[in-house]
Design an enzyme around this catalytic site. Structure first.
Site, PDB file in Angstrom:
ATOM      1  N   HIS A   1       9.497   2.998  -8.652  1.00  0.00           N
ATOM      2  CA  HIS A   1       9.082   3.499  -9.931  1.00  0.00           C
ATOM      3  C   HIS A   1       9.153   5.131  -9.861  1.00  0.00           C
ATOM      4  O   HIS A   1       9.130   5.886  -8.783  1.00  0.00           O
ATOM      5  CB  HIS A   1       7.525   3.282  -9.945  1.00  0.00           C
ATOM      6  CG  HIS A   1       7.459   1.560 -10.649  1.00  0.00           C
ATOM      7  ND1 HIS A   1       6.386   0.892 -10.519  1.00  0.00           N
ATOM      8  CD2 HIS A   1       8.087   0.939 -11.393  1.00  0.00           C
ATOM      9  CE1 HIS A   1       6.262  -0.169 -11.097  1.00  0.00           C
ATOM     10  NE2 HIS A   1       7.658  -0.317 -11.727  1.00  0.00           N
TER      11      HIS A   1
ATOM     12  N   HIS B   1       4.179  -6.102  -6.669  1.00  0.00           N
ATOM     13  CA  HIS B   1       3.953  -5.098  -7.728  1.00  0.00           C
ATOM     14  C   HIS B   1       4.889  -5.296  -8.899  1.00  0.00           C
ATOM     15  O   HIS B   1       5.574  -6.213  -8.921  1.00  0.00           O
ATOM     16  CB  HIS B   1       4.253  -3.632  -7.086  1.00  0.00           C
ATOM     17  CG  HIS B   1       3.976  -2.513  -7.891  1.00  0.00           C
ATOM     18  ND1 HIS B   1       2.632  -2.506  -8.663  1.00  0.00           N
ATOM     19  CD2 HIS B   1       4.694  -1.339  -8.278  1.00  0.00           C
ATOM     20  CE1 HIS B   1       2.668  -1.328  -9.393  1.00  0.00           C
ATOM     21  NE2 HIS B   1       3.879  -0.658  -9.010  1.00  0.00           N
TER      22      HIS B   1
ATOM     23  N   ASP C   1       1.600   1.179  -4.495  1.00  0.00           N
ATOM     24  CA  ASP C   1       1.079   0.435  -5.659  1.00  0.00           C
ATOM     25  C   ASP C   1       1.094  -0.997  -5.374  1.00  0.00           C
ATOM     26  O   ASP C   1       2.152  -1.425  -4.999  1.00  0.00           O
ATOM     27  CB  ASP C   1       1.955   0.609  -7.057  1.00  0.00           C
ATOM     28  CG  ASP C   1       1.550   2.071  -7.675  1.00  0.00           C
ATOM     29  OD1 ASP C   1       0.891   2.874  -7.019  1.00  0.00           O
ATOM     30  OD2 ASP C   1       2.395   2.255  -8.471  1.00  0.00           O
TER      31      ASP C   1
ATOM     32  N   ASP D   1      -4.349   2.293  -3.529  1.00  0.00           N
ATOM     33  CA  ASP D   1      -4.097   2.420  -4.873  1.00  0.00           C
ATOM     34  C   ASP D   1      -5.342   2.309  -5.784  1.00  0.00           C
ATOM     35  O   ASP D   1      -6.171   1.229  -5.475  1.00  0.00           O
ATOM     36  CB  ASP D   1      -2.938   1.408  -5.238  1.00  0.00           C
ATOM     37  CG  ASP D   1      -2.831   1.360  -6.463  1.00  0.00           C
ATOM     38  OD1 ASP D   1      -3.276   1.999  -7.478  1.00  0.00           O
ATOM     39  OD2 ASP D   1      -2.266   0.101  -7.180  1.00  0.00           O
TER      40      ASP D   1
ATOM     41  N   SER E   1      -0.720  -6.453 -15.734  1.00  0.00           N
ATOM     42  CA  SER E   1      -0.812  -5.416 -15.061  1.00  0.00           C
ATOM     43  C   SER E   1      -0.025  -5.488 -13.506  1.00  0.00           C
ATOM     44  O   SER E   1       0.074  -6.607 -12.958  1.00  0.00           O
ATOM     45  CB  SER E   1      -2.123  -4.729 -14.776  1.00  0.00           C
ATOM     46  OG  SER E   1      -2.021  -3.449 -13.712  1.00  0.00           O
TER      47      SER E   1
ATOM     48  N   HIS F   1      -1.047  -3.433 -11.135  1.00  0.00           N
ATOM     49  CA  HIS F   1      -2.250  -2.989 -10.251  1.00  0.00           C
ATOM     50  C   HIS F   1      -3.394  -3.914 -10.278  1.00  0.00           C
ATOM     51  O   HIS F   1      -3.981  -4.399 -11.051  1.00  0.00           O
ATOM     52  CB  HIS F   1      -2.555  -1.651 -10.575  1.00  0.00           C
ATOM     53  CG  HIS F   1      -1.514  -0.524 -10.728  1.00  0.00           C
ATOM     54  ND1 HIS F   1      -1.267  -0.060  -9.757  1.00  0.00           N
ATOM     55  CD2 HIS F   1      -0.870  -0.274 -11.736  1.00  0.00           C
ATOM     56  CE1 HIS F   1      -0.334   0.860 -10.206  1.00  0.00           C
ATOM     57  NE2 HIS F   1       0.057   0.567 -11.368  1.00  0.00           N
TER      58      HIS F   1
END
Lengths: 552, 552
Positions: free
Chosen positions: B73, B141, B163, B195, B366, B368
């Site tokens: 990312h 992730h 993450d 994270d 999400s 996360h």
């Protein structure tokens, strides 16, 4: 069936959230429902307030019979002083609390005598407002004393809901009057103008009372100071915070000018119940132990100069956050304010507070009904035509779908825009015209003098700054008399590029003059283009370039 | 117990979401974990990208042994080209897909040979990276091939999660390797860098697979065209959209440069499964009936030049929305992007599309983990010290609370900031120093030359525009040789105020010269103040006032 026509023209509130304002007119004259403002968006650089465009009424001052206000929120009443000053209306109708709030507002603008303020009484029978017979129906919302407006007009009966939710357990006991709405439905409604804000959301909105229940759950065990931030106009919320303060033996300091003003008005009119000895001045907070104090304040949107923001940035005269304090942000960020609210939460957390906000605790309830509530209103009123109002297009559209689900034929669901002229006649509503309406910007003392071109320039200036180059020409031979001066702001530090730029400008000027180009505008254009190109090649940026040529 | 020390210094990612970058150093040298960028906030007017401040490494180029990247990312790898150009590193370690993505990025920057790219292999044993022994653990992730980094250092064992979420049913089958994490926990972990993004949110995040299930529920009955917008890097999402396209006999057009690039890289490395004949070029979409096409595109954040935004504003070469089309915005607006996303939804709805977004349909999950997932990691690793990373302060704080709940003593929960120097020694982590670190702005071609003062000026310019006044003085008697010239941008139309302003400037200059004030700076100051005051009195605005005095 009525045999005349009525035209409805929204000047604001459709395709947007804010500045709600609608003209309702017949051959005998017109009334305005609501006169709201909206707050500037990012692209409205430097603008303080956004008003509806009163343009369509400027040549028709004599036709305006009254302004009717559904409730006291800024997006429904905030433009009233500007409207009265520019267009004027003989009467303003509103419920008692709304009148109290606008009286104070008009007083600040020196406009107290500009219109006759008349009280709208939901419990009374119909009244004549301009050419129409009007009634008011209580609706629950996030400010007390909100009403729907019912107008019997030559084109038929129109119901405008104002903002509402169907709260069966409102804090002040004033429920949305579903009984009266059902009666109206039985009598027949030709056109519904209905609040669409939460039309996309399924189910029902929680009762305002659930927030009080959350306060009762959260606050009693706390040993530190408690801060509750909300909208200054959300008097139900303030009442509930105060009730819990009373139950937990906390004195309450009201912090924020608008909050104190609204509470005073509401108190004097009997809309809020605050024991006199419960309140203390913010400067006396320090005299009491933290567990005996509560602060109710403004700033739930992270507004830069508001109480909570000042507190979060440790910039408040009387209030400093300490470890053990709890801050309850009892509001939802209006779209666009999220980052500012997050900044406040981070600062407050860093200062040692526990921060409870609507993402992680049930400390907020919306003032607008969700889809099932809108369906209930549609079922009660059974309108022949539906015109969704108050909301972005996606919300109006979702409301329109709810109407067709409820049996309203698709061609009687009117998805209008600001400026659409909707005619109600022979039991049918349809868009018959579209007039140009924009927005009017308030910036400092100016109303309407900052227009789109100024905003475009501000946008340009904000992106890469400004480069000003001053060239002096003249003297006996008409040649330049001084070296070009370069001034930059918001661009970069002066450096070698600036020397190069000055040389480039000097060269361009010399070439122009040699080539016989001496006309100022033309010369400026050449300088602009040459300098712009050089700067873009070297930096990849496009600052605003302003050449000034001075002839001496 | 290890007997040396290790220092951890985050340069970004703490107290903010974005530009993650952490230095891990011992006496023998240092490695960098991640080199991410962030996107400008509102106050970063005109800035294109925000990088971590590499300042603390500028004098220590020789100590940098490697950069380790946890996943591909932008907020973890986006600053790598700038870092390699300015500081440099002999090695860059990352998993295969991440290497593929950065290879392409470094190629675009002409930096392919600037470092040795080395593959991190989670299934293999430890490797030596700089002075440390390193291992990689698979983490699920919202991009494939994400890993946690385990470093055995003189100060002890450090686990950096990168993450992650704990997805037991990930789309690509690569689960967060809870077994390996448990082993590490049993062996002993001295410091966890974890994270914190969703630490405030209770429960667990939905599996990525639930989005595919929503697609399978939504898409098959549709008869119009389907558009799915997501992040270009969310290859799981793209895979799931493509799978449903295949099942429903729709050809897929990939629209958006970054999306096509990422899909190509992922395809060639085997991370995404796209039958060759499934894809069609956007320009050929018109040849197929709408029910046989799907468009997967970028623009889920309402980014101005992105595919979906162009489509929404009817500004795309090959794609026009028609009634019956369905747009699925398969992402959540990053805070700050809400209004732009809402604008897109409104435009698309107006054009006739049904728009499904995360507020009203389960079309996003999400990447996360929520609080319970963070608790699981804490339970598996049982770290002696915890330093929450990746998140605003409120998130770090919430993560810290989860750690103390899990039994980590309060003084071993390190709430650090960017620039905090955290030392791990004798089994204990503590903040031993705080160095100054800021942000570096990329604006056009410039890296770091636009600083806070330029941003302050841009802010000022954006609010009330600019007023430039040029005064020429000179001639035999040292008096002004031409009338003051006034140029305004972003302020208001020239009007009577401008005449008054010119007179005021002329009067001020005359007074100064009469009074013997001829020094240019002083003269400019007088002009600035006089003009500023006049303008403020008349308009309530404070444009930037730039006096230029030219001596001829």
């Amino acid at each position: 069936m009525p045999s005349g026509w009525t035209r409805i023209t929204p000047l604001g509130g459709l395709g947007e959230v804010g500045k709600n304002m609608t003209i309702v007119e017949s051959e005998q004259g017109l009334v305005i429902i609501d006169a709201g403002l909206s707050f500037p968006r990012d692209e409205h650089l430097g603008v303080d307030l956004v008003l509806p465009d009163f343009g369509p009424l400027r040549e028709r001052r004599g036709d305006v019979r009254a302004v009717i206000l559904t409730h006291g929120h800024e997006d429904h009443v905030g433009a009233l002083p500007y409207f009265l000053r520019e267009i004027g209306a003989p009467e303003v109708w509103a419920t008692r609390l709304t009148l109290g709030l606008i009286q104070s507002k008009l007083g600040e603008h020196g406009l107290l005598r500009s219109a006759e303020l008349r009280e709208a009484e939901p419990e009374q029978g119909p009244v004549e407002i301009g050419p129409f017979r009007a009634q008011f129906v209580r609706m629950a919302h996030s400010i007390p004393d909100a009403v729907a407006v019912v107008l019997d007009t030559p084109g038929g009966r129109i119901v405008h809901t104002g903002d509402y939710k169907i709260d069966h357990t409102p804090v002040d006991g004033f429920r949305t009057d579903v009984g009266r709405l059902a009666e109206l439905g039985n009598e027949g409604v030709d056109l519904l103008l209905g609040d669409s804000t939460n039309a996309e959301r399924p189910g029902v909105t929680e009762s305002e009372r659930t927030v009080g229940e959350a306060f009762r759950h959260i606050i009693p065990p706390l040993r530190g100071r408690v801060l509750v931030a909300s909208f200054a106009s959300n008097l139900h919320r303030v009442q509930q915070a105060i009730d819990v303060a009373l139950e937990t033996n906390r004195k309450v300091a009201l912090v924020g000018r608008s909050l104190r003003k609204n509470v005073n008005i509401a108190k004097s009119l009997g809309y809020i119940d605050v024991p006199e000895d419960l309140l203390i001045k913010p400067e006396r907070l320090g005299e009491l132990p933290p567990e005996e104090t509560m602060i109710v304040c403004t700033g739930s949107q992270g507004e830069p100069m508001s109480a909570l923001t000042r507190i979060a940035y440790n910039d408040h005269k009387h209030i400093t956050i300490e470890k053990g304090d709890t801050v309850i942000i009892s509001a939802k960020p209006v779209p666009g304010n999220e980052l500012r609210v997050h900044d406040s939460i981070n600062r407050l957390t860093k200062a040692g507070a526990q921060v409870l906000h609507q993402e992680i605790a049930p400390v907020h309830a919306s003032g607008h009904g969700n889809a099932e509530e809108l369906r209930t209103i549609l079922a009660l009123l059974r309108p022949k035509n539906v015109m969704p109002v108050h909301g972005e297009f996606r919300m109006l559209y979702a409301h329109g779908r709810l109407a067709t689900d409820a049996g309203v034929p698709e061609d009687r669901v009117i998805l209008a825009e600001n400026g659409s002229v909707v005619e109600l006649a022979d039991g049918r509503a349809r868009i018959v015209d579209q007039i140009d309406v924009g927005s009017t910007f308030v910036d400092g003392l100016g109303v309407g003098d900052v227009r789109d071109v100024a905003l475009r320039d501000r946008r340009h200036l904000s992106e890469d700054g400004v480069l000003i180059v001053v060239v002096t020409i003249g003297g006996e031979n008409g040649r330049r008399a001084a070296a070009p001066e370069l001034v930059a702001r918001g661009f970069a530090e002066p450096g070698p590029l600036f020397d190069e730029a000055r040389d480039e400008v000097a060269r361009t000027v010399a070439q122009c003059l040699d080539g016989g180009v001496a006309e100022l505008k033309l010369l400026q254009e050449h300088i602009h283009d040459a300098l712009g190109q050089l700067v873009y090649e070297r930096t990849g940026r496009r600052p605003m370039i302003l050449p000034v040529v001075v002839e001496v």
